[in-house]
Design a protein around this motif. Structure first.
Motif, PDB file in Angstrom:
ATOM      1  N   ALA A 485       0.660  -1.343   0.153  1.00 46.41           N
ATOM      2  CA  ALA A 485      -0.561   0.356  -0.205  1.00 46.41           C
ATOM      3  C   ALA A 485       1.030   1.583  -0.231  1.00 46.41           C
ATOM      4  O   ALA A 485       1.512   1.066   0.558  1.00 46.41           O
ATOM      5  CB  ALA A 485      -1.057  -0.329   0.988  1.00 46.41           C
ATOM      6  N   VAL A 486       0.196   2.387  -0.815  1.00 46.48           N
ATOM      7  CA  VAL A 486       1.338   2.868  -0.778  1.00 46.48           C
ATOM      8  C   VAL A 486       0.605   4.501   0.893  1.00 46.48           C
ATOM      9  O   VAL A 486      -0.041   3.880   1.487  1.00 46.48           O
ATOM     10  CB  VAL A 486       0.238   4.348  -1.856  1.00 46.48           C
ATOM     11  CG1 VAL A 486       1.137   3.850  -3.341  1.00 46.48           C
ATOM     12  CG2 VAL A 486      -0.663   5.192  -2.337  1.00 46.48           C
ATOM     13  N   THR A 487       1.145   5.271   0.741  1.00 49.73           N
ATOM     14  CA  THR A 487       1.970   6.609   1.257  1.00 49.73           C
ATOM     15  C   THR A 487       0.309   6.731   1.283  1.00 49.73           C
ATOM     16  O   THR A 487       0.226   7.891   0.660  1.00 49.73           O
ATOM     17  CB  THR A 487       2.459   7.140   1.881  1.00 49.73           C
ATOM     18  OG1 THR A 487       3.634   6.468   2.522  1.00 49.73           O
ATOM     19  CG2 THR A 487       2.703   8.315   3.550  1.00 49.73           C
ATOM     20  N   PRO A 488      -0.746   7.126   2.279  1.00 48.96           N
ATOM     21  CA  PRO A 488      -2.168   7.857   1.688  1.00 48.96           C
ATOM     22  C   PRO A 488      -1.849   9.943   1.792  1.00 48.96           C
ATOM     23  O   PRO A 488      -1.935  10.409   0.601  1.00 48.96           O
ATOM     24  CB  PRO A 488      -3.064   8.065   3.196  1.00 48.96           C
ATOM     25  CG  PRO A 488      -2.168   6.131   3.781  1.00 48.96           C
ATOM     26  CD  PRO A 488      -0.892   6.829   3.260  1.00 48.96           C
ATOM     27  N   LEU A 489      -0.710  10.392   2.724  1.00 51.10           N
ATOM     28  CA  LEU A 489      -0.835  11.449   2.929  1.00 51.10           C
ATOM     29  C   LEU A 489       0.358  11.606   2.691  1.00 51.10           C
ATOM     30  O   LEU A 489       1.346  11.247   3.573  1.00 51.10           O
ATOM     31  CB  LEU A 489      -0.905  12.463   3.683  1.00 51.10           C
ATOM     32  CG  LEU A 489      -2.572  12.088   4.638  1.00 51.10           C
ATOM     33  CD1 LEU A 489      -3.122  12.731   5.450  1.00 51.10           C
ATOM     34  CD2 LEU A 489      -3.577  12.752   2.804  1.00 51.10           C
ATOM     35  N   VAL A 490       0.966  12.560   1.111  1.00 57.27           N
ATOM     36  CA  VAL A 490       2.727  12.399   1.377  1.00 57.27           C
ATOM     37  C   VAL A 490       2.914  14.575   2.053  1.00 57.27           C
ATOM     38  O   VAL A 490       1.915  15.379   1.432  1.00 57.27           O
ATOM     39  CB  VAL A 490       3.278  12.835  -0.142  1.00 57.27           C
ATOM     40  CG1 VAL A 490       4.392  13.093  -0.331  1.00 57.27           C
ATOM     41  CG2 VAL A 490       2.805  10.993  -0.414  1.00 57.27           C
ATOM     42  N   ASN A 491       3.974  14.117   2.500  1.00 57.38           N
ATOM     43  CA  ASN A 491       4.266  15.523   2.828  1.00 57.38           C
ATOM     44  C   ASN A 491       5.097  16.374   1.695  1.00 57.38           C
ATOM     45  O   ASN A 491       6.397  15.612   1.725  1.00 57.38           O
ATOM     46  CB  ASN A 491       5.233  15.321   3.763  1.00 57.38           C
ATOM     47  CG  ASN A 491       4.186  14.927   5.327  1.00 57.38           C
ATOM     48  OD1 ASN A 491       3.292  15.440   5.788  1.00 57.38           O
ATOM     49  ND2 ASN A 491       5.181  13.764   6.424  1.00 57.38           N
ATOM     50  N   THR A 492       4.929  17.526   2.058  1.00 60.58           N
ATOM     51  CA  THR A 492       6.682  18.524   0.875  1.00 60.58           C
ATOM     52  C   THR A 492       6.665  19.393   2.186  1.00 60.58           C
ATOM     53  O   THR A 492       5.876  20.081   3.488  1.00 60.58           O
ATOM     54  CB  THR A 492       5.095  18.663   0.494  1.00 60.58           C
ATOM     55  OG1 THR A 492       4.314  20.163   0.778  1.00 60.58           O
ATOM     56  CG2 THR A 492       4.913  18.298  -0.720  1.00 60.58           C
ATOM     57  N   ARG A 493       7.283  20.403   2.095  1.00 57.44           N
ATOM     58  CA  ARG A 493       8.414  21.593   3.440  1.00 57.44           C
ATOM     59  C   ARG A 493       8.577  22.159   1.725  1.00 57.44           C
ATOM     60  O   ARG A 493       9.064  22.035   0.947  1.00 57.44           O
ATOM     61  CB  ARG A 493       9.510  21.182   3.559  1.00 57.44           C
ATOM     62  CG  ARG A 493       8.794  20.062   4.975  1.00 57.44           C
ATOM     63  CD  ARG A 493      10.178  19.417   5.582  1.00 57.44           C
ATOM     64  NE  ARG A 493       9.592  18.907   7.470  1.00 57.44           N
ATOM     65  CZ  ARG A 493       8.564  17.375   6.727  1.00 57.44           C
ATOM     66  NH1 ARG A 493       9.142  16.561   5.657  1.00 57.44           N
ATOM     67  NH2 ARG A 493       8.610  16.812   8.433  1.00 57.44           N
ATOM     68  N   GLY A 494       8.020  23.751   2.090  1.00 58.10           N
ATOM     69  CA  GLY A 494       8.581  25.222   1.108  1.00 58.10           C
ATOM     70  C   GLY A 494       9.442  26.195   2.183  1.00 58.10           C
ATOM     71  O   GLY A 494       8.563  25.840   2.642  1.00 58.10           O
TER      72      GLY A 494
END
Length: 691
Positions: A485-494
C-alpha cells in the motif's frame, strides 16, 4: 525526435535581453525619451503593498481576464505567473499544468477552487488531483487569487506548489451576447446578464461550444455550460446561491510517436487510434455566506457536486495486446459534498493589532464505481479493476496575524488534516480501509514597506493525498503480483524569500527565491497511461514578475521563472525528474481604450525538459504567441479577432518518452518520444453585443 530543424527556441540570454529592455524602458518613465504617463496598477491587479503575505501571492481582476485571448478554458490559470497550461488529448479532458518545475499532470500539487468549491478530484479515474475547468464560463470570473508554496493555513490538499481561487461575479455591468466563429468549424455562443430579483440580483449565463480542431480525425467537441446565481448584500455582508451545469463529449487525438510522423505514417495532427475520446458532465449547487463587523468576520461555503467521466485512451497502441490493441476506458461516477467554515476576530494585544482565525474544511467523495477496462473502439473487452470508493476528510486550521511594529508583522498558523479511505475492489485482497493524518505548521514574516518595497520570509509544511485505491492495495491488476500500500498523505516542505516593490510609479515588481521538498514524486508510466509514486525530490527556483501600467490604455507584463529539480534519493537510473520544466517566460502587452481600438499580444515560453531520469532524452522548448485585435463598432457592439500560435511554430504541448508498438513492429515495442503538437496558427472572430 522529428521536430522541425528550422526552429531554435530562444535562450535565456535572449529572454533576459528582452526583459531588461522592457525594464529599462519602464525605469525611464518621466524622461523626455518616454512620454507615457503611468497610472495605478489596481485596475488589472490587486497586488499593492500590504495586500499579501508573500511575494508570490496576488490577485488578477476581471478587467485583465477580459482583455487577453485564451485558446482553451483552462488557460485562464495562466494568469498565475509562471503557470503553463497545455493539452495532450481532446479539449474535453483536463489540461496539463506546469508550475515551479512540476509537470503537475492534470492538477496534482496545485489546488484550484471556483467559489471555494474544490475542482481537484481525488481518487480520480484518470489521475490524482484531476482538475477539469471546462465547466467554467470565463466571462463570469470576477477575480483570481493565487498563492504559491505551502505557507497558508487555509490551503490544504494539493496546494504545495500553489493554489488559485476563482471568484464568480454576482452582477455584470451589462448583459452580453456574443458569437465566435473560426477555422475547423469552431463555434461559440454566449448569453449572460444579471438583473434585480427580490432583494438581490439574479445572474445567468449560457455557453454553447463546438469545435473540430486541426486534427485529421475531427474532434467533434460539443460542449454546453449553464450558470444561475442569486445573491444579496455587499462585500461586507451577503450570500449567494449558485447552480452550475456542464456536459461535453469529444473525440481525442492523444500524443503520437515521433517515428510515425517522420516515416509518413501519419501527419503531425494525425492519430494512431482514431476512436479515443470521452464524455464528461458536472452539476453543482453551492452556497456562500459572509458576515463582517468591527469585531470579526464569518465565512461559510457549502457545496454538492455530481460528476461523470467516460475516457477512452490508447498510449501504447499494440504493445500489450497485439491483436485488439491497448485502448482502455477509465470511468467514474462521483458525488461530492463539502462544508467550509471560518471565523476571524480582530483585537489588540498589548497595543498591537491582532487577527485570529479558526477554520474547518470537510469533504466527502463517493465514487460508485470508479473503473478501468480494456476496450477496442470504445467497446468493452474486460474489466481490469472496478472499485467503490468512499473518501472523507476534515481539515482544522488556526492562524494568528500580529502587527508587532509599524513595519513588521507575522502570520503564524497550523493545520491538522485527517483522512479516511474505504475501498471495495473487484480485485481480491484490495478491499479495505485506511486512515492517515498530518499536522502542517506555517510561518510568514513581512517587513516594511521601506521606499515602497516590502520583504517576505515564508516557511511551511504541506501535503497531497494519494489515490484511495493505493492505500488498501495488496495485489496489482491483471495478475501483476503482490504489492504494498502507498502512503495515504505525502508530506512537502517549502520556504521562500521575496520582495515586492512599487518604487517606480505604475510598476508592481516581485522577486521570489524558493525551495520545495517533496517526500514522494509522481512519475508518468507511459505503457499504463498513469502515474506512480517514486522517490523524494527537491526543487529550487527564482521568479521575477512585473506588471507595468504605462498609462490608462497600455499594460506591459513580464514574468520569468527558472527552476532546478532533482530527485534527492540517488538511483543508478539517474536523478533528473522527467517532465520538470526549468525555464518559463511570459511577455505581454495589453492595449485598452485606444480610441475604438484595443488589443493584446502574449508570448509564452517553456523550456526543454528531461524525459528520462538520466537526462539522455530531452524535449524541445516551446515558444508561441497569441494576438488579439478589437474594434468598438459603437457603444454596444465590438468585433474581436484572436490569432493563436501567431508565428505558426511547430512545437509540442507536451512530450513523453516510453515504449509503444505500431502494427508490424517487434512485439517488444520501440522506445520513442511521444508528443502532442501545439495547434497550428488559428484565427477566431467574435462579435459581442452588450445590452
Amino acid at each position: 525526435m522529428s521536430f522541425p530543424p528550422e526552429y531554435v527556441a530562444p535562450s535565456w540570454g535572449r529572454i533576459w535581453t528582452i526583459g531588461l529592455t522592457l525594464a529599462s524602458a519602464m525605469s525611464a518613465y518621466g524622461s523626455e525619451a518616454l512620454t507615457l504617463s503611468p497610472v495605478s496598477v489596481t485596475s488589472h491587479y490587486d497586488n499593492a503593498i500590504g495586500t499579501s503575505d508573500a511575494a508570490s501571492e496576488g490577485s488578477v481582476t476581471s478587467t485583465l481576464i477580459a482583455n487577453r485571448p485564451t485558446l482553451r478554458t483552462g488557460e485562464i490559470l495562466e494568469f498565475v505567473p509562471g503557470m503553463i497550461v497545455s493539452q495532450h488529448s481532446g479539449d474535453g479532458k483536463a489540461n496539463q499544468y506546469y508550475l515551479r518545475g512540476f509537470n503537475l499532470d492534470h492538477g496534482t500539487d496545485f489546488a484550484t477552487y471556483v467559489d471555494e468549491m474544490p475542482v481537484n478530484m481525488r481518487s480520480h479515474a484518470h489521475g490524482q488531483g484531476y482538475t477539469d475547468l471546462n465547466f467554467l464560463i470565463p466571462e463570469l470570473v470576477q477575480s483570481i487569487h493565487y498563492r504559491k508554496g505551502p505557507y497558508y493555513a487555509e490551503e490544504g490538499d494539493f496546494s504545495s506548489a500553489g493554489s488559485a481561487h476563482l471568484q464568480l461575479a454576482n452582477t455584470l455591468p451589462q448583459g452580453v451576447a456574443s458569437m465566435s466563429t473560426g477555422e475547423n468549424t469552431y463555434r461559440r455562443y454566449l448569453l449572460a446578464n444579471s438583473m434585480a430579483a427580490g432583494n438581490g440580483q439574479l445572474l445567468y449565463g449560457l455557453e454553447i461550444n463546438r469545435n473540430d480542431g486541426p486534427w485529421d480525425s475531427p474532434e467533434n467537441l460539443r460542449k454546453v455550460n449553464g450558470v444561475l446565481r442569486y445573491s444579496e448584500g455587499d462585500a461586507a455582508n451577503g450570500f449567494n446561491v449558485t447552480a452550475m451545469a456542464y456536459h461535453n463529449h469529444w473525440n481525442a487525438t492523444d500524443q503520437i510517436p515521433a517515428r510515425a510522423v517522420s516515416s509518413g505514417l501519419i501527419s503531425r495532427y494525425g492519430a494512431i487510434d482514431t476512436t479515443d475520446g470521452g464524455e464528461s458532465s458536472r452539476y453543482s449547487l453551492s452556497y456562500g455566506l459572509h458576515r463582517r463587523n468591527q469585531q470579526g468576520a464569518f465565512e461559510m461555503n457549502a457545496y454538492i457536486v455530481q460528476s461523470k467521466l467516460d475516457l477512452y485512451s490508447n498510449f501504447s497502441y499494440f504493445l500489450n495486446d497485439p491483436v485488439n490493441g491497448d485502448q482502455f476506458n477509465q470511468r467514474e461516477q462521483r458525488r461530492m459534498a463539502g462544508l467550509n467554515v471560518s471565523q476571524s476576530w480582530f483585537s489588540t494585544w498589548a497595543g498591537r493589532d491582532v487577527q485570529n482565525k479558526l477554520g474547518m474544511q470537510t469533504r466527502y467523495d463517493r465514487l460508485s464505481p470508479v473503473g478501468l477496462y480494456n476496450t477496442v473502439a470504445r467497446q468493452r473487452l474486460a474489466t481490469i479493476r472496478e472499485d467503490q470508493v468512499k473518501e472523507a476528510s476534515i481539515g482544522l486550521f488556526a492562524e494568528n496575524t500580529t502587527q508587532w511594529l509599524p513595519k513588521f508583522r507575522s502570520v503564524a498558523g497550523v493545520r491538522y488534516d485527517s483522512y479516511a479511505f474505504d475501498v471495495e475492489s473487484s480485485i481480491q485482497g484490495n478491499s479495505g480501509t485506511a486512515h492517515d493524518a498530518v499536522v502542517s505548521p506555517k510561518l510568514s514574516l513581512i517587513f516594511g514597506p521601506w521606499a515602497n518595497t516590502e520583504y517576505f520570509v515564508n516557511i511551511g509544511k504541506g501535503f497531497h493525498s494519494n489515490d484511495a485505491r493505493g492505500t488498501t492495495q495488496t495485489q496489482l491488476p491483471n495478475g501483476g503480483g503482490a504489492t504494498s500500500a502507498v502512503t495515504p498523505l505525502v508530506n512537502t516542505r517549502g520556504m521562500e524569500l521575496g520582495l515586492r516593490t512599487e518604487v517606480i510609479r505604475g510598476l508592481q515588481s516581485s522577486l521570489a527565491v524558493w525551495r520545495l521538498d517533496n517526500a514522494s514524486e509522481l512519475v508518468f508510466v507511459g505503457d499504463a497511461g498513469e502515474t506512480e509514486a517514486s522517490r523524494a525530490s527537491k526543487r529550487v527556483g527564482v521568479e521575477w514578475n512585473n506588471h507595468y501600467i504605462a498609462n490608462d490604455w497600455l499594460l506591459l507584463d513580464m514574468d520569468l521563472a527558472a527552476t532546478h529539480a532533482r530527485f534527492t534519493e540517488h538511483d543508478a537510473a539517474g536523478d533528473y525528474i522527467p517532465g520538470a520544466i526549468n525555464q518559463v517566460a511570459s511577455l505581454g502587452a495589453t492595449v485598452t481604450r485606444l480610441g475604438n481600438w484595443s488589443g493584446a499580444i502574449q508570448l509564452r515560453h517553456f523550456g526543454p525538459r528531461p524525459l528520462l531520469e538520466d537526462n539522455s532524452v530531452r524535449s524541445d522548448a516551446t515558444t508561441i504567441a497569441y494576438l488579439r485585435v478589437g474594434y468598438k463598432v459603437d457603444a454596444k457592439t465590438r468585433l474581436t479577432l484572436d490569432i493563436f500560435n501567431l508565428f505558426n511554430r511547430k512545437n509540442s504541448d507536451i512530450d513523453y518518452y516510453y515504449a509503444s508498438r505500431l502494427q508490424g513492429e517487434a512485439l517488444s515495442g520501440v522506445d520513442d518520444v511521444h508528443f502532442h503538437p501545439v495547434e497550428p496558427r488559428t484565427a477566431r472572430l467574435t462579435l459581442t453585443y452588450n445590452f
